[in-house]
Design a protein around this motif. Structure first.
Motif, PDB file in Angstrom:
ATOM      1  N   ASP A 174      62.490  43.928  20.532  1.00  0.00           N
ATOM      2  CA  ASP A 174      62.913  43.426  21.838  1.00  0.00           C
ATOM      3  C   ASP A 174      62.197  44.241  22.906  1.00  0.00           C
ATOM      4  OD1 ASP A 174      64.213  42.060  23.808  1.00  0.00           O
ATOM      5  OD2 ASP A 174      66.085  43.198  23.641  1.00  0.00           O
ATOM      6  N   ALA A 175      61.306  43.613  23.650  1.00  0.00           N
ATOM      7  CA  ALA A 175      60.511  44.337  24.638  1.00  0.00           C
ATOM      8  C   ALA A 175      60.362  43.498  25.901  1.00  0.00           C
ATOM      9  CB  ALA A 175      59.131  44.678  24.068  1.00  0.00           C
ATOM     10  N   ILE A 176      60.145  44.171  27.006  1.00  0.00           N
ATOM     11  CA  ILE A 176      59.874  43.504  28.281  1.00  0.00           C
ATOM     12  C   ILE A 176      58.406  43.103  28.294  1.00  0.00           C
ATOM     13  CG2 ILE A 176      59.820  43.785  30.785  1.00  0.00           C
ATOM     14  CD1 ILE A 176      62.036  45.906  30.463  1.00  0.00           C
ATOM     15  N   ASN A 177      58.137  41.827  28.476  1.00  0.00           N
ATOM     16  CA  ASN A 177      56.757  41.335  28.499  1.00  0.00           C
ATOM     17  C   ASN A 177      56.156  41.541  29.884  1.00  0.00           C
ATOM     18  OD1 ASN A 177      56.621  40.308  25.797  1.00  0.00           O
ATOM     19  ND2 ASN A 177      57.922  38.612  26.452  1.00  0.00           N
ATOM     20  N   VAL A 178      55.069  42.284  29.940  1.00  0.00           N
ATOM     21  CA  VAL A 178      54.430  42.634  31.206  1.00  0.00           C
ATOM     22  C   VAL A 178      52.972  42.181  31.176  1.00  0.00           C
ATOM     23  CG1 VAL A 178      53.832  44.493  32.799  1.00  0.00           C
ATOM     24  CG2 VAL A 178      55.925  44.659  31.420  1.00  0.00           C
ATOM     25  N   ALA A 179      52.602  41.266  32.065  1.00  0.00           N
ATOM     26  CA  ALA A 179      51.213  40.818  32.180  1.00  0.00           C
ATOM     27  C   ALA A 179      50.553  41.548  33.341  1.00  0.00           C
ATOM     28  CB  ALA A 179      51.150  39.307  32.404  1.00  0.00           C
ATOM     29  N   ILE A 180      49.438  42.207  33.069  1.00  0.00           N
ATOM     30  CA  ILE A 180      48.672  42.870  34.118  1.00  0.00           C
ATOM     31  C   ILE A 180      47.615  41.882  34.590  1.00  0.00           C
ATOM     32  CG2 ILE A 180      47.202  44.838  34.686  1.00  0.00           C
ATOM     33  CD1 ILE A 180      48.612  46.397  32.489  1.00  0.00           C
ATOM     34  N   ILE A 181      47.740  41.432  35.837  1.00  0.00           N
ATOM     35  CA  ILE A 181      46.907  40.343  36.323  1.00  0.00           C
ATOM     36  C   ILE A 181      46.151  40.758  37.581  1.00  0.00           C
ATOM     37  CG2 ILE A 181      48.489  38.614  35.373  1.00  0.00           C
ATOM     38  CD1 ILE A 181      49.527  38.135  38.223  1.00  0.00           C
ATOM     39  N   GLY A 182      45.175  39.964  37.958  1.00  0.00           N
ATOM     40  CA  GLY A 182      44.426  40.244  39.172  1.00  0.00           C
ATOM     41  C   GLY A 182      43.007  39.731  39.079  1.00  0.00           C
ATOM     42  N   ARG A 183      42.273  39.920  40.172  1.00  0.00           N
ATOM     43  CA  ARG A 183      40.876  39.497  40.199  1.00  0.00           C
ATOM     44  C   ARG A 183      40.043  40.354  39.253  1.00  0.00           C
ATOM     45  NH1 ARG A 183      38.236  40.841  44.001  1.00  0.00           N
ATOM     46  NH2 ARG A 183      39.599  42.400  44.906  1.00  0.00           N
ATOM     47  N   VAL A 228      50.273  43.276  28.423  1.00  0.00           N
ATOM     48  CA  VAL A 228      49.195  42.326  28.186  1.00  0.00           C
ATOM     49  C   VAL A 228      48.135  42.514  29.254  1.00  0.00           C
ATOM     50  CG1 VAL A 228      48.577  39.899  27.861  1.00  0.00           C
ATOM     51  CG2 VAL A 228      50.869  40.685  27.257  1.00  0.00           C
ATOM     52  N   ASP A 229      46.952  42.960  28.827  1.00  0.00           N
ATOM     53  CA  ASP A 229      45.819  43.096  29.746  1.00  0.00           C
ATOM     54  C   ASP A 229      45.059  41.777  29.700  1.00  0.00           C
ATOM     55  OD1 ASP A 229      43.812  44.047  31.376  1.00  0.00           O
ATOM     56  OD2 ASP A 229      42.751  45.066  29.758  1.00  0.00           O
ATOM     57  N   THR A 230      44.932  41.101  30.823  1.00  0.00           N
ATOM     58  CA  THR A 230      44.346  39.762  30.834  1.00  0.00           C
ATOM     59  C   THR A 230      42.975  39.753  31.480  1.00  0.00           C
ATOM     60  OG1 THR A 230      45.319  39.198  32.970  1.00  0.00           O
ATOM     61  CG2 THR A 230      46.628  38.729  31.015  1.00  0.00           C
ATOM     62  N   ALA A 231      42.227  38.706  31.163  1.00  0.00           N
ATOM     63  CA  ALA A 231      40.963  38.500  31.855  1.00  0.00           C
ATOM     64  C   ALA A 231      41.216  38.286  33.335  1.00  0.00           C
ATOM     65  CB  ALA A 231      40.252  37.277  31.274  1.00  0.00           C
ATOM     66  N   VAL A 262      52.264  42.298  36.859  1.00  0.00           N
ATOM     67  CA  VAL A 262      51.801  43.386  37.722  1.00  0.00           C
ATOM     68  C   VAL A 262      50.479  42.942  38.338  1.00  0.00           C
ATOM     69  CG1 VAL A 262      51.066  45.786  37.837  1.00  0.00           C
ATOM     70  CG2 VAL A 262      52.939  45.128  36.304  1.00  0.00           C
ATOM     71  N   LEU A 263      50.505  42.656  39.635  1.00  0.00           N
ATOM     72  CA  LEU A 263      49.323  42.185  40.345  1.00  0.00           C
ATOM     73  C   LEU A 263      48.525  43.390  40.846  1.00  0.00           C
ATOM     74  CD1 LEU A 263      47.568  40.011  41.710  1.00  0.00           C
ATOM     75  CD2 LEU A 263      49.165  40.073  43.640  1.00  0.00           C
ATOM     76  N   VAL A 264      47.324  43.551  40.312  1.00  0.00           N
ATOM     77  CA  VAL A 264      46.472  44.686  40.668  1.00  0.00           C
ATOM     78  C   VAL A 264      45.481  44.247  41.741  1.00  0.00           C
ATOM     79  CG1 VAL A 264      44.889  46.459  39.812  1.00  0.00           C
ATOM     80  CG2 VAL A 264      46.707  45.573  38.317  1.00  0.00           C
ATOM     81  N   ILE A 265      45.483  44.952  42.852  1.00  0.00           N
ATOM     82  CA  ILE A 265      44.615  44.638  43.993  1.00  0.00           C
ATOM     83  C   ILE A 265      43.637  45.785  44.216  1.00  0.00           C
ATOM     84  CG2 ILE A 265      44.591  44.329  46.517  1.00  0.00           C
ATOM     85  CD1 ILE A 265      47.251  42.843  46.212  1.00  0.00           C
ATOM     86  N   ASP A 266      42.400  45.437  44.471  1.00  0.00           N
ATOM     87  CA  ASP A 266      41.356  46.414  44.776  1.00  0.00           C
ATOM     88  C   ASP A 266      41.526  46.840  46.236  1.00  0.00           C
ATOM     89  OD1 ASP A 266      39.021  47.824  45.246  1.00  0.00           O
ATOM     90  OD2 ASP A 266      37.791  46.499  44.010  1.00  0.00           O
ATOM     91  N   SER A 267      42.162  47.984  46.459  1.00  0.00           N
ATOM     92  CA  SER A 267      42.531  48.395  47.818  1.00  0.00           C
ATOM     93  C   SER A 267      41.355  48.467  48.791  1.00  0.00           C
ATOM     94  CB  SER A 267      43.256  49.740  47.788  1.00  0.00           C
ATOM     95  OG  SER A 267      44.474  49.620  47.105  1.00  0.00           O
ATOM     96  N   PRO A 268      40.189  49.020  48.396  1.00  0.00           N
ATOM     97  CA  PRO A 268      39.083  49.073  49.353  1.00  0.00           C
ATOM     98  C   PRO A 268      38.647  47.706  49.853  1.00  0.00           C
ATOM     99  CG  PRO A 268      38.680  50.591  47.544  1.00  0.00           C
ATOM    100  CD  PRO A 268      39.877  49.768  47.163  1.00  0.00           C
TER     101      PRO A 268
END
Length: 435
Positions: A174-183, A228-231, A262-268
């Motif tokens: 039993d685990a929390i499903n976490v998708a790491i997403i972004g450009r 989950v590390d996604t394209a 988890v939405l990853v944004i390129d801060s610069p």
């Protein structure tokens, strides 16, 4: 006990992903004629005649390849071999023994694992003449198969499963499903590796490195997370090659089964149109969310940081419920806040608010007197209850639900968020006719 592991390794374009899909009886691994499509290790649960095992598809080992990804791909493939119970060394029967095959065979022997030398593209049943020269690799009997048509794979799998160590069935975790997403190139794989504490995805400055979605379980403070590390998600107009399209589909599947994105944004670069698009994908599918402003350490001085921060609510206001973190995946600065933010969003995502608490909230709303009127009809909310979660769904029973518009729905949502802790999760509000 964990499932036994079978790793598929070999040079580029010998048909590893086609072979994996043949065993999986599906299209789980991305198959494409271009070299280097499979860059990371991808894990697939498989079974043969009632025996379960984990199949690892790896990037092609090319000892002569010195391009951007060559060393990382070789390292990933060798890591897969070292953790496997059995290694399948896949070679191209039509091409014959190629330069580098002997060197790869030598590397694999050093792993100390049982090795099956599998000669692929033996597409004519009964014609095993192409396998004879592969005896020279010193790995024992070559097995002739056609991953494309399936010839020979049954006999091979019979032998493989009979050689696997016996294990007890592994209980579902039993685990929390976490998708790491972004450009592309926003730093998703760097963040993924930071959260895991070791190299799991290949990290490169070239956009689009991660093409498969990769699942990994990790425990943090007694809670299990499935990361989950996604394209990287591109604009549809930029998905020209079929391999990019399949990666896009894979990322969509990862979001579909995610509890938290988890939405990853390129801060610069700040929040771009593509970031908004990616966020909308996750919001529309109902995932809880955390926004990560990555590379915060290389954003300019306080004024520029303030400008970047100000743009977030302006451009991502439609997910204003998501906590915003400022981190550096590369240095680890701020990364300790991520798991707590994910967990808090998940708690909101799965919570159930009691009917009594909701109707106390409704009493306060009615006391304010804000409602909708049309002609002789005036909206009156009579009762509210929670009718779902993941994400939370609230059903309001009213005398004239047809009067409700988007503005009033947003008003109710804002008041609910002020009253209840719904950090990180979208909510769904429904209106029903009072019976």
């Amino acid at each position: 006990m964990s499932l036994p592991i079978v790793a598929v390794v070999g040079r580029p374009n010998v048909g590893k992903s086609t072979f994996v899909n043949r065993i999986m009886q599906g299209q789980d691994a991305i198959v494409h004629s271009s070299s280097g499509v499979t860059r990371d290790r991808s894990y697939h649960k498989a079974d043969w005649n009632g025996v379960d095992f984990m199949l690892i598809d790896t990037g092609g080992i090319d000892l002569l390849d010195n391009d951007e990804f060559g060393p990382s791909i070789r390292a990933q493939a060798m890591m897969a071999a070292e953790q496997a119970d059995i290694v399948i060394f896949l070679v191209d029967g039509k091409a014959g023994v190629a330069s580098g095959d002997a060197d790869v065979a030598k590397l694999l022997r050093k792993s100390g694992r049982p090795i099956f030398l599998v000669v692929n593209k033996a597409d004519t049943p009964g014609n095993d003449s192409m396998i004879h020269e592969f005896w020279a690799l010193g790995l024992g009997q070559p097995w002739a198969v056609s991953a494309l048509h399936g010839h020979g794979t049954g006999d091979l799998l019979d032998e493989i499963v009979s050689s696997l160590p016996e294990t007890e069935p592994e209980p579902e975790i039993d685990a929390i499903n976490v998708a790491i997403i972004g450009r592309p190139n926003a730093g998703k794989s760097s963040l993924f590796n930071r959260l895991l504490g070791h190299e799991r995805s290949i990290v490169s400055e070239v956009a689009g490195t991660t093409r498969d979605a990769l699942d990994t379980l990790v425990e943090h403070e007694g809670v299990m997370y499935r990361l989950v590390d996604t394209a990287g998600l591109r604009r549809k107009s930029q998905i020209d090659e079929s391999v990019e399209y399949y990666s896009f589909v894979r990322a969509m599947r990862a979001i579909d089964r995610a509890d938290v994105a988890v939405l990853v944004i390129d801060s610069p670069l700040g929040v771009t149109d593509q970031d908004q698009r990616v966020a909308r994908f996750a919001a529309e599918r109902g995932s809880a969310m955390v926004v990560v402003l990555n590379k915060w350490d290389i954003v300019g001085g306080p004024e520029i940081k303030a400008e970047v921060s100000a743009v977030v609510p302006e451009k991502l206001g439609f997910i204003g419920y998501a906590p915003v973190l400022r981190i550096s995946a590369l240095t680890g600065s701020g990364a300790g806040k991520i798991f707590p933010a994910i967990h808090r969003s998940y708690v909101s995502f799965t919570q159930t608010i009691t009917t009594s608490a909701l109707n106390r909230f409704l009493t306060d709303i009615r006391a304010i007197g804000h409602t909708i009127s049309q002609g002789r009809k005036t909206l009156r909310l009579n009762y509210v209850t929670q009718t779902g979660n993941k994400p939370p769904v609230f059903s309001f029973f009213a005398n004239h639900p047809d009067l409700v518009d988007d503005s009033y729905t947003r008003y109710l949502e804002n008041r609910m968020r002020e009253t209840f802790d719904l950090t990180g999760t979208p909510i769904r509000i429904r209106f029903r006719k009072k019976v």
